[in-house]
Write a protein that holds these residues in place. Structure first.
Motif, PDB file in Angstrom:
ATOM      1  N   ASP A   9       0.842  -1.191   0.000  1.00  8.13           N
ATOM      2  CA  ASP A   9       0.000   0.000   0.000  1.00  8.13           C
ATOM      3  C   ASP A   9       0.879   1.244   0.000  1.00  8.13           C
ATOM      4  OD1 ASP A   9      -2.273  -1.547   0.119  1.00  8.13           O
ATOM      5  OD2 ASP A   9      -2.351  -1.528   2.318  1.00  8.13           O
ATOM      6  N   PRO A  10       0.440   2.312  -0.633  1.00  6.48           N
ATOM      7  CA  PRO A  10       1.239   3.546  -0.658  1.00  6.48           C
ATOM      8  C   PRO A  10       1.540   4.052   0.752  1.00  6.48           C
ATOM      9  CG  PRO A  10      -0.589   3.671  -2.205  1.00  6.48           C
ATOM     10  CD  PRO A  10      -0.816   2.442  -1.385  1.00  6.48           C
ATOM     11  N   VAL A  11       2.616   4.792   0.868  1.00  8.38           N
ATOM     12  CA  VAL A  11       2.965   5.393   2.146  1.00  8.38           C
ATOM     13  C   VAL A  11       1.850   6.356   2.555  1.00  8.38           C
ATOM     14  CG1 VAL A  11       4.612   6.860   3.368  1.00  8.38           C
ATOM     15  CG2 VAL A  11       5.434   5.191   1.685  1.00  8.38           C
ATOM     16  N   ALA A  12       1.376   6.206   3.767  1.00  9.15           N
ATOM     17  CA  ALA A  12       0.229   6.982   4.239  1.00  9.15           C
ATOM     18  C   ALA A  12       0.550   8.462   4.336  1.00  9.15           C
ATOM     19  CB  ALA A  12      -0.223   6.454   5.597  1.00  9.15           C
ATOM     20  N   LYS A  13      -0.455   9.283   4.110  1.00  8.32           N
ATOM     21  CA  LYS A  13      -0.351  10.728   4.263  1.00  8.32           C
ATOM     22  C   LYS A  13      -1.268  11.163   5.399  1.00  8.32           C
ATOM     23  CE  LYS A  13       2.229  11.094   0.522  1.00  8.32           C
ATOM     24  NZ  LYS A  13       3.656  11.507   0.583  1.00  8.32           N
ATOM     25  N   GLY A  14      -0.845  12.146   6.150  1.00  7.84           N
ATOM     26  CA  GLY A  14      -1.660  12.607   7.266  1.00  7.84           C
ATOM     27  C   GLY A  14      -1.213  11.988   8.580  1.00  7.84           C
ATOM     28  N   LEU A  16      -2.971  10.745  11.448  1.00  5.31           N
ATOM     29  CA  LEU A  16      -3.578   9.496  11.926  1.00  5.31           C
ATOM     30  C   LEU A  16      -3.316   8.321  10.990  1.00  5.31           C
ATOM     31  CD1 LEU A  16      -6.974  10.769  13.406  1.00  5.31           C
ATOM     32  CD2 LEU A  16      -4.899  10.072  14.617  1.00  5.31           C
ATOM     33  N   PRO A  17      -3.461   8.478   9.642  1.00  9.86           N
ATOM     34  CA  PRO A  17      -3.125   7.358   8.761  1.00  9.86           C
ATOM     35  C   PRO A  17      -1.669   6.917   8.895  1.00  9.86           C
ATOM     36  CG  PRO A  17      -4.434   8.977   7.583  1.00  9.86           C
ATOM     37  CD  PRO A  17      -4.076   9.599   8.892  1.00  9.86           C
ATOM     38  N   THR A  18      -0.746   7.884   9.054  1.00  7.98           N
ATOM     39  CA  THR A  18       0.667   7.531   9.230  1.00  7.98           C
ATOM     40  C   THR A  18       0.883   6.774  10.530  1.00  7.98           C
ATOM     41  OG1 THR A  18       1.425   9.453   7.948  1.00  7.98           O
ATOM     42  CG2 THR A  18       3.002   8.466   9.466  1.00  7.98           C
ATOM     43  N   ALA A  19       0.220   7.213  11.608  1.00  7.90           N
ATOM     44  CA  ALA A  19       0.356   6.533  12.897  1.00  7.90           C
ATOM     45  C   ALA A  19      -0.155   5.096  12.816  1.00  7.90           C
ATOM     46  CB  ALA A  19      -0.389   7.313  13.983  1.00  7.90           C
ATOM     47  N   ARG A  20      -1.321   4.906  12.170  1.00 10.84           N
ATOM     48  CA  ARG A  20      -1.870   3.549  12.039  1.00 10.84           C
ATOM     49  C   ARG A  20      -0.949   2.667  11.203  1.00 10.84           C
ATOM     50  NH1 ARG A  20      -7.003   6.327  11.715  1.00 10.84           N
ATOM     51  NH2 ARG A  20      -6.772   6.455   9.441  1.00 10.84           N
ATOM     52  N   GLN A  21      -0.461   3.199  10.081  1.00 11.73           N
ATOM     53  CA  GLN A  21       0.419   2.415   9.215  1.00 11.73           C
ATOM     54  C   GLN A  21       1.748   2.106   9.914  1.00 11.73           C
ATOM     55  OE1 GLN A  21       2.476   3.959   5.467  1.00 11.73           O
ATOM     56  NE2 GLN A  21       0.763   2.824   4.567  1.00 11.73           N
ATOM     57  N   SER A  22       2.286   3.074  10.655  1.00 14.00           N
ATOM     58  CA  SER A  22       3.552   2.859  11.358  1.00 14.00           C
ATOM     59  C   SER A  22       3.419   1.779  12.423  1.00 14.00           C
ATOM     60  CB  SER A  22       4.029   4.170  11.998  1.00 14.00           C
ATOM     61  OG  SER A  22       4.296   5.147  11.014  1.00 14.00           O
ATOM     62  N   TRP A  23       2.309   1.804  13.172  1.00 11.54           N
ATOM     63  CA  TRP A  23       2.083   0.776  14.189  1.00 11.54           C
ATOM     64  C   TRP A  23       1.967  -0.601  13.542  1.00 11.54           C
ATOM     65  CZ3 TRP A  23       2.424  -0.301  19.118  1.00 11.54           C
ATOM     66  CH2 TRP A  23       1.713  -1.377  19.645  1.00 11.54           C
ATOM     67  N   LYS A  24       1.269  -0.693  12.433  1.00 14.47           N
ATOM     68  CA  LYS A  24       1.125  -1.974  11.738  1.00 14.47           C
ATOM     69  C   LYS A  24       2.465  -2.453  11.187  1.00 14.47           C
ATOM     70  CE  LYS A  24      -1.410  -4.103   7.885  1.00 14.47           C
ATOM     71  NZ  LYS A  24      -2.393  -3.857   6.794  1.00 14.47           N
ATOM     72  N   ASP A  25       3.238  -1.533  10.594  1.00 16.47           N
ATOM     73  CA  ASP A  25       4.521  -1.905   9.998  1.00 16.47           C
ATOM     74  C   ASP A  25       5.541  -2.331  11.041  1.00 16.47           C
ATOM     75  OD1 ASP A  25       3.432  -1.322   7.579  1.00 16.47           O
ATOM     76  OD2 ASP A  25       4.625   0.488   7.183  1.00 16.47           O
ATOM     77  N   LEU A  26       5.351  -1.910  12.278  1.00 13.27           N
ATOM     78  CA  LEU A  26       6.277  -2.282  13.338  1.00 13.27           C
ATOM     79  C   LEU A  26       6.341  -3.793  13.517  1.00 13.27           C
ATOM     80  CD1 LEU A  26       8.087  -0.861  15.498  1.00 13.27           C
ATOM     81  CD2 LEU A  26       6.153  -1.050  17.066  1.00 13.27           C
ATOM     82  N   PHE A  27       5.245  -4.480  13.183  1.00  9.96           N
ATOM     83  CA  PHE A  27       5.175  -5.930  13.361  1.00  9.96           C
ATOM     84  C   PHE A  27       5.345  -6.684  12.034  1.00  9.96           C
ATOM     85  CE2 PHE A  27       2.678  -3.819  16.634  1.00  9.96           C
ATOM     86  CZ  PHE A  27       3.258  -4.336  17.782  1.00  9.96           C
ATOM     87  N   ILE A  28       5.747  -5.963  10.993  1.00 12.52           N
ATOM     88  CA  ILE A  28       6.045  -6.581   9.700  1.00 12.52           C
ATOM     89  C   ILE A  28       7.547  -6.476   9.474  1.00 12.52           C
ATOM     90  CG2 ILE A  28       5.634  -6.486   7.208  1.00 12.52           C
ATOM     91  CD1 ILE A  28       2.934  -5.176   7.794  1.00 12.52           C
ATOM     92  N   TRP A  29       8.181  -7.584   9.221  1.00 13.13           N
ATOM     93  CA  TRP A  29       9.647  -7.591   9.119  1.00 13.13           C
ATOM     94  C   TRP A  29      10.142  -6.794   7.917  1.00 13.13           C
ATOM     95  CZ3 TRP A  29      13.587  -8.080  12.037  1.00 13.13           C
ATOM     96  CH2 TRP A  29      14.845  -8.322  11.508  1.00 13.13           C
ATOM     97  N   LYS A  30       9.393  -6.821   6.824  1.00 14.73           N
ATOM     98  CA  LYS A  30       9.832  -6.113   5.625  1.00 14.73           C
ATOM     99  C   LYS A  30       9.599  -4.613   5.777  1.00 14.73           C
ATOM    100  CE  LYS A  30       8.524 -10.156   2.909  1.00 14.73           C
ATOM    101  NZ  LYS A  30       7.504 -10.700   1.980  1.00 14.73           N
ATOM    102  N   GLN A  31      10.309  -3.852   4.954  1.00 14.38           N
ATOM    103  CA  GLN A  31      10.228  -2.387   4.994  1.00 14.38           C
ATOM    104  C   GLN A  31       9.446  -1.889   3.790  1.00 14.38           C
ATOM    105  OE1 GLN A  31      12.054  -0.300   7.266  1.00 14.38           O
ATOM    106  NE2 GLN A  31      11.392   1.600   6.339  1.00 14.38           N
TER     107      GLN A  31
END
Length: 530
Positions: A9-14, A16-31
């Protein structure tokens, strides 16, 4: 980073969307990374980190000139730290010399930290505009002169005035030092070199503590430590005169020389602030937590050992040296590990471990026990800090790698400037019974509670924040040259400082586009043959 060709998915903008995506990505090994193909088109893909390499082989990737830049940056940052800690570890001596309380002496620390952000802005922008070399030379020599002026301050008011002025020039060192030291480092070596560089701060503390141990505990001995600090700062400034400018800055300036002018520089600065203000605010908040983290856990630790634990100057100095030796080791190792495990995961893990060590850090009474627990506490405190130089460099707009990290770091310093003063004020008002049965100032409980709160803040802020591990710096020109070059290339108004900064990773997008174009050419050619 190595592309997996898996779409993301594209890098989130804003926010709250960035915070949600960052929290989710924290538990995904890939970048999650943005890649460009040969046609200049972009897409978001998953990339996996390259396995850790032998540290020796990573350091061997740096050329002789790269090492010169790194060593000078490290030396400047170490001298800067020595200058600062020459005061913080001698608060008891200075309080006796000027006949004031330790809280009053720590006001000088507050003023220094408060005004560093002004110097960071001035010298950081100068470094982005004219290069890393001469702003640093001017910085270091003036810092040495102000150390000498501190020695000749005969009254407490003069002392505070000089230390406030000292803060203005101290603030300019960090941004130029890390930009010069890290922008030339190979991508794979950045985590390791970031960890080593950040420990220039701890190394400066160790040197100041050794100097304090060497001069003894007499009241007037603080002046000797300040003379040493002045000599180091002026020496680094003079030595820097004989080393070349950053190679990457020179090459980038040469490419965009025709576009360089002051109006374009300020125009690009305004565009950067308009585009990146949310990132600026985030990094300032993160650096506020981190500066509270380091200053609360170390600035009053020598005072804690001398007052609450009733140790003499020599014992407290020895324990401080061992404590900061742990910081040097931890910052280097943890910074190196962040290249594989990720910047945010590494910071969070180090902060949580340091939080668990708080009871062992403040409860022992002997010099040996305090030295051992202090070693491990600072191992993880500065371990988290070891990731910060490269993390800030990767989050920064590429053309502002000198000013952005320096300003955000020093704004955090400004907000956290009362940390030592708060610890001293609370500790002097609250008393506890020591292990010898005396009523003593409660430095241990005050620092322990404050550090626990700060650790929580760091974990939450980092978990919901962005990460751009492996970001490329090489394609950006110095500030003031990027927008006009993009306008000339594209023939239209361009206000995107991220253009030309995407990672060039072999992408499946290239193959798809190429096949589509080939098919289109074949379909067009078929009627012509008929």
């Amino acid at each position: 980073m190595e592309s997996t060709h898996e779409p993301a998915d594209p890098v989130a903008k804003g926010i709250l969307p960035t915070a949600r995506q960052s929290w989710k990505d924290l538990f995904i090994w890939k970048q999650r990374v943005v890649v460009t193909n040969v046609y200049g088109e972009t897409a978001t893909e998953w990339a996996k980190p390259v396995p850790l390499k032998n540290p020796i082989s990573l350091m061997a990737q740096l050329s002789g000139r790269d090492w010169l830049n790194f060593v000078v940056g490290f030396a400047a940052w170490s001298a800067d730290a020595f200058d600062f800690h020459a005061l913080s570890i001698q608060q008891v001596k200075l309080a006796d010399y000027y006949g004031v309380s330790k809280t009053s002496v720590s006001t000088a620390i507050t003023l220094t930290l408060l005004l560093r952000s002004v110097g960071a802005a001035a010298f950081g922008l100068a470094g982005d505009r004219w290069g890393r070399k001469w702003p640093m030379v001017l910085n270091m020599i003036i810092l040495g002169i102000l150390q000498i002026a501190t020695i000749y301050s005969s009254t407490y008011s003069q002392f505070l005035g000089v230390r406030a002025l000292f803060g203005l020039f101290m603030g300019g060192v960090y941004g130029n030092a890390i930009a010069m030291a890290l922008e030339n480092s190979p991508v794979d070596a950045r985590g390791l070199m970031s960890g080593i560089l950040q420990q220039g701060y701890s190394f400066g503390y160790v040197c100041a503590a050794c100097a304090n141990l060497g001069v003894g505990g007499s009241t007037n001995s603080w002046k000797t430590v300040f003379w040493i600090a002045a000599g180091l700062s002026i020496g680094v400034g003079i030595v820097r005169c004989f080393f070349p400018e950053s190679k990457q800055f020179l090459e980038a300036r040469k490419k965009g020389k025709a576009q360089a002018n002051p109006s374009q520089f300020w125009k690009e600065t305004k565009v950067m602030l308009r585009q990146e203000w949310k990132m600026c605010v985030y990094c300032c908040i993160l650096m506020t937590w981190f500066n509270y983290y380091s200053h609360t856990s170390q600035d009053s630790y020598t005072t804690f050992m001398r007052t609450q634990k009733e140790m003499d100057n020599s014992g407290a100095s020895r324990a401080s040296i061992i404590m900061k030796a742990g910081a040097c080791v931890g910052g280097t190792i943890v910074g190196y590990l962040s290249q594989y495990f990720g910047r945010r995961r590494t910071i969070i893990a180090s902060a949580l471990i340091s939080g668990c060590l708080i009871p062992a850090w403040i409860l022992p009474n002997s010099e040996r026990a305090l030295s051992a627990t202090g070693f491990f506490m600072q191992f993880f405190v500065q371990g988290a800090w070891g990731v910060i130089p490269i993390h800030l460099n990767e989050l920064a707009p590429p053309a502002f790698r000198s000013s952005f990290p320096g300003i955000t770091y020093q704004v955090g310093n400004m907000v956290s400037s009362p940390s030592a003063q708060i610890v001293n004020a609370v500790s002097e008002k609250v008393h506890i019974i020591s292990h010898t049965g005396k009523m003593v100032e409660a430095y241990g409980p005050t620092m322990g509670i404050a550090t626990a709160i700060i650790v929580t803040g760091i974990v939450v802020t980092t978990a919901f924040g962005p990460e751009k591990r492996g970001r490329e710096f090489e394609k950006a020109l110095p500030a003031g040259m990027n927008l006009q070059q993009q306008q000339q290339q594209q023939g239209k108004q361009v206000d995107d400082l991220e253009a030309g900064d995407m990672e060039t990773i072999p992408s499946g997008l290239d193959d798809e586009k190429r096949e589509a174009r080939d098919q289109q050419v074949e379909n067009t050619a078929a009627p012509a043959k008929q």
